[in-house]
Design an enzyme around this catalytic site. Structure first.
Site, short mmCIF file in Angstrom:
data_model
loop_
_atom_site.label_atom_id
_atom_site.label_comp_id
_atom_site.label_asym_id
_atom_site.label_seq_id
_atom_site.Cartn_x
_atom_site.Cartn_y
_atom_site.Cartn_z
N GLN A 68 1.51 -8.09 -4.38
CA GLN A 68 1.84 -9.47 -4.02
C GLN A 68 1.03 -10.50 -4.79
O GLN A 68 1.42 -11.67 -4.83
CB GLN A 68 1.65 -9.66 -2.52
N ARG B 266 -10.07 -8.18 2.61
CA ARG B 266 -9.19 -7.02 2.63
C ARG B 266 -8.21 -7.13 1.47
O ARG B 266 -7.45 -8.09 1.36
CB ARG B 266 -8.42 -6.95 3.96
N HIS C 89 -0.36 -0.02 0.00
CA HIS C 89 0.35 -1.17 0.55
C HIS C 89 1.72 -1.27 -0.13
O HIS C 89 2.01 -2.23 -0.84
CB HIS C 89 -0.47 -2.46 0.35
N GLU D 245 1.12 -0.54 7.46
CA GLU D 245 2.39 -0.70 8.15
C GLU D 245 3.41 0.40 7.87
O GLU D 245 4.43 0.18 7.21
CB GLU D 245 2.99 -2.08 7.84
N ASN E 127 -1.95 -5.12 12.65
CA ASN E 127 -1.22 -6.20 11.99
C ASN E 127 -0.23 -6.76 12.99
O ASN E 127 0.63 -6.03 13.48
CB ASN E 127 -0.45 -5.69 10.76
N TYR F 166 2.00 -10.58 14.30
CA TYR F 166 2.36 -11.95 13.95
C TYR F 166 2.97 -12.74 15.10
O TYR F 166 2.81 -13.95 15.17
CB TYR F 166 3.35 -11.94 12.77
N GLU G 227 -4.18 -8.06 9.77
CA GLU G 227 -3.26 -9.11 9.29
C GLU G 227 -2.83 -9.95 10.48
O GLU G 227 -2.53 -9.42 11.54
CB GLU G 227 -1.99 -8.54 8.63
N TRP H 152 -3.70 -13.60 7.24
CA TRP H 152 -2.75 -13.36 6.15
C TRP H 152 -2.12 -14.71 5.80
O TRP H 152 -1.45 -15.29 6.63
CB TRP H 152 -1.66 -12.38 6.56
N GLU I 205 6.26 -12.69 -1.55
CA GLU I 205 6.46 -12.24 -0.17
C GLU I 205 7.63 -11.26 -0.09
O GLU I 205 8.61 -11.45 0.64
CB GLU I 205 6.66 -13.45 0.75
#
Length: 536
Positions: free
Chosen positions: A25, A82, A128, A175, A314, A316, A380, A430, A437
């Site tokens: 990313q 990280r 990742h 993830e 992680n 959100y 995250e 994050w 993205e």
């Protein structure tokens, strides 16, 4: 870690906080210094795979602009960073019998040194999502269990051998749900396999995600077994996995919706967490999938159970859950943000799957700690402001919705630790930068630092300043870290270079110019500096 000796409004002094990124990313430079292709290189270039049609070839150019990224970390005053290693930079073809790329290893080794010189703890993710393309071509990557477990363990060994003397915090996988479901079920992430023939010519969404997930668990577990048997005693580090999963809240208090919320948690989190921490797949997943859910042999389960020193979290958002859905990837549960009275759960982000609801963050921390009884690192957590990509830079920097999100989350974090007794040992927002993205391309921004993709200049947002100030106030700091800072920016733009004496050529990555002992003392002083632009 204990919390009882710290004041009621403080986290423990050894609490790690910082920001997170991922190699594909941010790095760019896909052909530099012998890097091989990952599955995301060609996938992101294929028509229709990203929202804006753009790929990851440049991203935030961090492979070349590493110095600016380090400056940002210093200016925010982080304690830890990280980041992930790109498997195909280290072993370009990926396999256990393939050549190791010394140039790629040197780049990461020098970058780790540069972090440590600044007093920043590296928190390293081995994988990742950027699988070497060659392994996909050889045996379909995560679908080839017998091969991928061995190749991944070999890759992990190389990283432990080369970096483990300095890296004390390892994450094996980022993830697994996304690796499995988005890559082999929905087909929206590389390698893009799906039963939907409008999306992919190959794949079986009814079986492949569960096979891939099984392989990811076993690969993780064997890497941890290797670390514990051959490296941990000598290197003194810790190793675990990071799982995505949002809080699931019943739509109302009806028994069927209460049950639906638990089913959602079983598939989003328990699919991976239950085998690793409890030693079995969730009963609901066995009921839902039958013989499509792979089984562990007794020998495999002995390696899997207990194979994480901590819980990497992680998260959100929070979803309201209703019974009656038919999507197995969501546990056959319907998700909504709309309450029974018609109101929304919280502020809507740019991406449809995310709303701001801070109480859910605290609830999830409590659920995970009570269920799995492991210390938690929040690896995250973040928010994408709606339409931020179309705003003028001046407007985007004042990211009120993101500040509000982080204000709620940090309050919930403190309450979970101090009032609920949850053992939380770190938090990573994050992301450090706006970046590539994935399937969203560059239209969705999660960064606490604005990136002008035309110039690659970095501009700190209000959210980055907020988190820097909040953690400074809530994590006790040694007296040495209260020294006055000196500005390292001009007109809100990060200046490249810590100072004129530490400029390095960027073409080949960080260069070490002197023995560590002679460099460490002057650089360590920079860890105290939180630049004047933060106003702290």
């Amino acid at each position: 870690m204990t919390t009882s000796t710290t004041p009621s409004n403080k986290l423990p002094a050894d609490f790690l906080w910082g920001f997170a990124t991922a190699s594909f990313q941010i790095e760019g430079s896909p052909n530099a210094d012998g890097r091989g292709k990952s599955i995301w290189d060609d996938f992101s270039k294929a028509p229709g795979k990203t929202l804006d049609g753009r790929d990851g070839d440049v991203a935030t150019d961090s492979y070349n602009r590493w110095q600016e990224d380090l400056d940002l970390l210093v200016q925010y005053g982080v304690k830890s960073y990280r980041f992930s290693l790109a498997w195909s930079r280290i072993i370009p073809l990926g396999g256990r019998n393939d050549p190791v790329n010394e140039a790629g290893i040197k780049w990461y080794s020098d970058f780790i040194d540069a972090l440590l010189e600044r007093g920043i703890t590296p928190f390293v993710t081995l994988y990742h999502w950027d699988l070497p393309q060659a392994l996909h071509e050889r045996y379909l990557g995560w679908l080839g269990k017998d091969e991928i477990v061995q190749d991944y363990a070999h890759y992990a060994r190389v990283c432990f051998e080369r970096f483990g003397d300095r890296v004390k915090h390892w994450l094996t996988m980022n993830e697994p749900w996304c690796i499995s479901i988005l890559g082999y079920g929905r087909g929206v992430f590389a390698p893009g396999r799906s039963s939907d023939r409008m999306r992919s010519t190959e794949g079986d969404s009814s079986t492949e995600p569960w096979i891939a997930g099984h392989s990811v668990i076993l690969s993780h577990a064997h890497a941890v077994k290797l670390y514990r048997e051959e490296f941990k005693q000598k290197q003194g580090g810790q190793i675990g996995i990071t799982l995505n999963g949002d809080w699931a809240m019943p739509y109302d208090d009806s028994p069927q919706n209460i049950e639906a919320a638990q089913h959602a948690l079983d598939v989003a989190i328990g699919w991976f967490a239950d085998p690793i921490y409890l030693g079995h797949y969730p009963a609901y997943m066995k009921e839902m999938l039958g013989n499509r859910l792979p089984e562990f042999t007794p020998e495999e389960l002995a390696v899997v159970k207990g194979s994480s020193d901590f819980y990497g979290m992680n998260t959100y958002t929070t979803n309201l859950c209703k019974a009656g859905g038919d999507d197995e990837f969501q546990g056959c549960v319907e998700y909504t943000f709309t309450r029974p009275d018609g109101t929304q759960l919280g502020t809507q982000a740019h991406c449809s799957w995310l709303q701001d609801y801070a109480p859910g963050f605290r609830d999830l921390l409590n659920y995970l700690y009570k269920r799995y009884r492991k210390p938690i690192y929040v690896t995250e957590n973040g928010f994408a402001v709606k339409d931020e990509n179309t705003m003028a830079i001046e407007e985007a920097l004042h990211d009120e919705d993101r500040v509000h999100y982080y204000a709620g989350v940090t309050d919930s974090l403190l309450a979970a630790v101090k009032e609920d007794g949850v053992d939380v040992r770190g938090y990573f927002g994050w992301s450090l930068l706006d970046n590539f993205e994935w399937a969203d391309g560059y239209v969705t921004r999660f960064g606490v630092t604005y990136v002008d993709y035309d110039t690659q200049k970095r501009y700190p947002k209000d959210s980055g300043k907020f988190l820097s100030k909040w953690f400074k106030e809530h994590v006790p700091q040694p007296a040495a870290e209260t020294k006055p800072s000196s500005p390292l920016q001009e007109n809100g733009v990060i200046v490249n270079g810590v100072n004129s004496k530490t400029q390095r050529t960027k073409a080949n990555g960080p260069k070490t110019a002197a023995p560590k002992q002679s460099r460490k003392a002057p650089f360590a002083r920079f860890t105290a500096y939180i630049s004047a632009f933060l106003g702290l």
